[in-house]
Design a protein around this motif. Structure first.
Motif, short mmCIF file in Angstrom:
data_model
loop_
_atom_site.label_atom_id
_atom_site.label_comp_id
_atom_site.label_asym_id
_atom_site.label_seq_id
_atom_site.Cartn_x
_atom_site.Cartn_y
_atom_site.Cartn_z
N ASP A 99 0.86 -1.19 0.00
CA ASP A 99 0.00 0.00 0.00
C ASP A 99 0.89 1.24 0.00
OD1 ASP A 99 -1.71 2.06 0.37
OD2 ASP A 99 -2.73 1.21 2.11
N HIS A 138 1.12 4.79 2.20
CA HIS A 138 1.82 5.07 3.46
C HIS A 138 3.05 5.96 3.23
CE1 HIS A 138 4.81 1.91 2.45
NE2 HIS A 138 5.54 2.46 3.39
N PHE A 151 2.60 9.57 4.60
CA PHE A 151 2.60 9.91 6.03
C PHE A 151 3.85 9.40 6.74
CE2 PHE A 151 -1.76 9.98 4.56
CZ PHE A 151 -2.11 11.27 4.91
N GLU A 164 2.58 14.73 1.61
CA GLU A 164 1.35 14.04 2.00
C GLU A 164 0.35 14.00 0.87
OE1 GLU A 164 -0.32 15.19 5.79
OE2 GLU A 164 1.65 15.12 6.76
N ALA A 209 -0.85 10.67 -0.95
CA ALA A 209 -1.97 9.81 -0.55
C ALA A 209 -3.31 10.33 -1.07
CB ALA A 209 -2.03 9.70 0.97
N PHE A 210 -3.38 11.62 -1.31
CA PHE A 210 -4.67 12.20 -1.68
C PHE A 210 -4.89 12.24 -3.20
CE2 PHE A 210 -4.05 13.80 2.61
CZ PHE A 210 -5.31 13.63 3.17
N LYS A 268 -3.69 7.45 -7.03
CA LYS A 268 -4.36 6.20 -6.71
C LYS A 268 -3.69 5.12 -7.53
CE LYS A 268 -8.75 8.26 -5.51
NZ LYS A 268 -10.19 8.14 -5.42
N ILE A 310 -9.49 -0.61 4.06
CA ILE A 310 -9.93 0.54 3.26
C ILE A 310 -9.74 0.16 1.79
CG2 ILE A 310 -9.40 2.19 5.11
CD1 ILE A 310 -6.86 2.95 3.63
N MET A 311 -10.17 1.05 0.88
CA MET A 311 -10.11 0.66 -0.53
C MET A 311 -8.68 0.40 -1.01
SD MET A 311 -13.10 3.16 -1.93
CE MET A 311 -12.41 3.25 -3.57
N HIS A 343 -7.84 0.58 11.28
CA HIS A 343 -7.44 0.14 9.95
C HIS A 343 -6.37 -0.95 10.04
CE1 HIS A 343 -4.89 1.05 6.14
NE2 HIS A 343 -5.79 0.14 5.85
N MET A 379 -0.69 8.35 11.61
CA MET A 379 0.37 8.68 10.65
C MET A 379 0.91 7.45 9.93
SD MET A 379 0.52 11.94 10.34
CE MET A 379 2.15 12.48 9.71
N TYR A 380 0.09 6.38 9.85
CA TYR A 380 0.49 5.27 8.97
C TYR A 380 -0.12 5.51 7.58
CZ TYR A 380 1.96 0.43 7.84
OH TYR A 380 2.56 -0.68 7.29
N HIS A 381 -1.48 5.51 7.49
CA HIS A 381 -2.12 5.78 6.19
C HIS A 381 -2.99 7.02 6.21
CE1 HIS A 381 -1.13 1.43 6.23
NE2 HIS A 381 -0.75 1.66 5.00
N GLY A 382 -2.93 7.78 7.32
CA GLY A 382 -3.54 9.11 7.31
C GLY A 382 -5.01 9.18 7.73
N ILE A 436 -10.48 9.51 5.25
CA ILE A 436 -9.59 8.46 4.75
C ILE A 436 -8.97 8.98 3.45
CG2 ILE A 436 -9.42 6.08 3.92
CD1 ILE A 436 -11.91 5.39 5.51
N PRO A 437 -7.67 9.27 3.44
CA PRO A 437 -7.06 9.83 2.23
C PRO A 437 -7.28 8.91 1.02
CG PRO A 437 -5.56 10.08 4.07
CD PRO A 437 -6.71 9.23 4.55
N GLY A 438 -7.70 9.52 -0.08
CA GLY A 438 -7.89 8.76 -1.31
C GLY A 438 -9.20 7.99 -1.36
N GLN A 439 -10.10 8.22 -0.41
CA GLN A 439 -11.35 7.46 -0.37
C GLN A 439 -12.46 8.39 0.12
OE1 GLN A 439 -10.99 3.69 1.65
NE2 GLN A 439 -13.16 3.58 2.16
N MET A 494 -15.69 2.19 10.93
CA MET A 494 -14.33 2.71 11.09
C MET A 494 -14.33 3.77 12.19
SD MET A 494 -11.36 2.12 9.78
CE MET A 494 -11.37 1.57 8.05
#
Lengths: 352, 352, 352
Positions: free
Chosen positions: A155, A158, A161, A171, A174-175, A178, A321-322, C50, C68-71, C83-86, C93
């Motif tokens: 993934d 990560h 972050f 950062e 992550a946003f 995809k 998560i997705m 998560h 601060m692992y996947h935000g 959830i970043p990117g979602q 959750m």
């Protein structure tokens, strides 16, 4: 519970030098690794069947090893060939030996049924012996189950972050990015992420001349059972059309990582980070080695804490998560293979 | 699981001085050892029955001990004789006491049924108080079950490989010598090995004048339950007929070792290595003390690793070689005695 | 097994400063404590749902915290808000949040069913915010179950032996004083002990002018579930009639102690020792802080050893003496409350 009928990396080939007897736990088994005088790499159980002394505290004699408690001697196939003061050697007096193949500077071994060990199943890593690519073979030890490291690598969000100030750079990663082209394979997956028009992340900025240039970044990940990872990373001038294959002026990396379970809670992590633009000296390789260690330490702190958290509460169920789709696929692949192996054979590979 | 109706060494007598309250775990029990003002050696459970505080953190008062949490006082039989602020003392307020016998500078104790404690079963060690023999009472702690130390001492072939440069002197010892006269006893065994026409092994060479002389060496081992070892060692001029009893000019040693389980995985190891040719000073004793410690450290490394290996895989079954006959006999003796004791009584000796 | 529907001290209020994310285990749960930008104190589970990373390694953002692992980001009620990117956030959750009340400089929290959290059940400690009383809020960590500390505080006879040279002053305390007026309460007990015509014990002598004066000492203990202790101590001139209420010239202390289980085998111990005769500086408070720490260390050594002793032998049953009546009552109160709670609800408080 590990998949045993599978090739794993046991060592870098340069570790087996000078007649060293290396004690290493692999998949929960305490093993002895050595290269005999003939040059052959050998892996045996590291336990004398007589009184349980460590053969790794013994003495190399040719391609054989002598236990230094009562002097029993074992050849490279694990057979006892001498018992001091005794003429007859019972056939049961032997230790397990394991299939070993050396390729691409890696020592691969097969912890399962030796009859099923097929070297054609070994994943090739030609970069590791290609003079066009330079890198430094390295190692880290993790106090965590190897699948938590596989998860981490599956993934890339990560990076944003955990590695903002080292391997990630922003950062935003992550946003706005995809995974594109996630490809589910029978024994792994492939995925790709692009991050367009960015500043160079810190690890890359250290080894390039034009530190202000905007770049397009592509990470292409390959993950293969049981925990074989490589990532092709490319940094191209922003807007030059790298996503359409126009990669003139690009800098590339090959990230090779091999996770081998030591125990259910610890992992051997062999890795090399290669580049294709190094000059005659090794300055870039050394810089990248340091940057990658810096980044891995950020992962290691989180992953080892994850292991403690999971140990503290066995009822805890992680919620996906997705972005977890690739790792969920990979875990299903591993579970299926392990279940099939367990259905077909006893839990522990034994070979007389 | 230990044999409890049996005498064990709890301490050297010189340890019980100055009113010290010694906390020592013996056969898994946390015990208190002390010598009261009357001179009597006493062993009690080291746990106040009131709130579980350690009596060894208490205060010696005559032949009694006072718990320094709430002030309860216990006499040498384990009976509570004072509760501050309370007149009536319930009879249940007591701790176990254990039969103790001092002999040959050793403090022996009986962890089982006190009614069965017969001092005539104690093995005598007259050398320890004979002025003709000199040695230094010593102690080592092992992180291993005591039977692994007994095993080690039962098979002298290990001298060849483990102690080649200290107590053994030559790998030949394992190949050309064999036990002669192995004698299976009801509560132990005796065995003897001769090594003819050899160089003095390093520990002996240090304390003799003619370092080049060829010697005949005899080791005569006695092992007695539960882990009482002594060995009579003799070095005679080579070819002088020592094996026929002609021992003029011989040097002799007495090796006394007492293995007492601390727990299932740790052992108290009391020992003294005596010689009969020391002058007025203690130079030879000190040299031998150092040599023996050097040799025991070689054993300790192997034996403690054995314990770890056995812990790591409870399914591992050691495979015997011919030289293991004495230790196999001794293990059978112990197993029979323990089984008989278990059949007759509860697992833990209790005495009101 | 803890009583969960009950207020416990989680922290001193001064600990929640500067946006610190405090990881603290309370009643076996790994929790996150922080004060958000709005000033509100918040307690959440310290585990991202998560992948299980610690939220305490995350980042405070307003009144929320970001993993601060996947935000992933969680607000003060435990709800995931990003959830970043979602885009879609699944309702599952989320993490648990706990009722929190700040009072008397203490941060109280309720680990059980939030619907039952009634702030009126919190025991008031007005001394802690009364300018007429001075003291220093302090903390100790115990490697022992909190009930062993409660036991210790329930039986003042231990002052005689454990604290003779610090808080107690004389072994006579155990012999000539007895609890008067032991009062069994529904949720605790009260008791009182007088010691007449004594020398000042060391901790008190340090902070008074007339060190030779004879004194009458009164200790009045209050113990409240789950482990809330306060003691009113008074030293009056000997024979002046303090026992009849004539307390002119007396010096008084208020001893406030809060035992909160960290785990079954460890305890958070919050405390403050207050006096009502301090001048403008803090000399007396600092002297008392040091004296009390000295005394608590004497307790800690015994209590932590008790824990080891109990762990070593789960079959050991402590035997009561008469002075144990209050602690026996308190243990029965706790057992009844826990049994009633277990009968009514699942063992672990859960709140969606």
């Amino acid at each position: 519970m590990f998949l045993r009928n599978c090739w794993y990396v046991a060592a870098w080939d340069h570790e087996l030098i000078d007649g060293r007897l290396i004690a290493r736990t692999l998949l929960g088994d305490n093993l002895l690794l050595f290269r005999g005088d003939s040059g052959k790499a050998t892996i045996l159980d590291d336990r004398c069947p007589h009184r349980g002394a460590l053969l790794s505290n013994g003495r190399l004699e040719g391609d054989a090893v002598r236990c230094m408690y009562h002097g029993l001697k074992f050849d490279g196939t694990g057979r006892c060939v001498q018992i001091p003061g005794q003429d007859l050697i019972p056939p049961k007096m032997r230790v397990r030996s394991f299939p070993v193949v050396e390729r691409d500077h890696l020592v691969w071994f097969w912890p399962g049924d030796p009859a099923k060990a097929d070297p054609s199943q070994i994943v090739d890593f030609p970069y590791l012996s290609d003079p066009g690519w330079k890198g430094i073979p390295a190692y880290l030890h993790y106090d965590a189950n190897y699948m938590l490291i596989v998860d981490n690598l599956s993934d890339l969000a990560h990076l944003a972050f955990v590695h903002k100030n080292t391997l990630g750079g922003s950062e935003e990663y992550a946003f706005v990015t995809k995974p594109v082209g996630v490809e589910r394979l029978e024994r792994g997956f492939r995925l790709e992420r692009w991050h367009m028009n960015i500043d160079a992340p810190p690890f890359h900025r250290k080894v390039i001349a034009d530190k202000a240039a905007k770049l397009d970044r592509r990470n292409r990940v390959n993950m293969h059972i049981p925990g074989i990872f490589y990532m092709e990373t490319l940094f191209a001038p922003a807007g030059a059309g790298a996503e359409k294959g126009l990669v003139a002026g690009a800098r590339e990396y090959r990230n090779c990582q091999f996770m081998t379970p030591e125990t259910e809670r610890t992992t051997h992590f062999f890795w090399s980070y290669l580049n294709n633009f190094e000059g005659a000296d090794s300055t870039i390789s050394h810089s990248l080695l340091n940057s990658l260690i810096e980044g891995f330490m950020e992962d290691k702190a989180i992953i080892e804490q994850q292991q403690k958290t999971l140990d503290a509460d066995p009822h805890f169920q992680m919620l996906a998560i997705m972005a977890d789709a690739p790792l969920a696929h990979f875990r299903r692949v591993m579970e299926k293979l392990i279940a099939a192996e367990q259905a077909a054979a006893p839990a522990t590979g034994t070979h007389a």
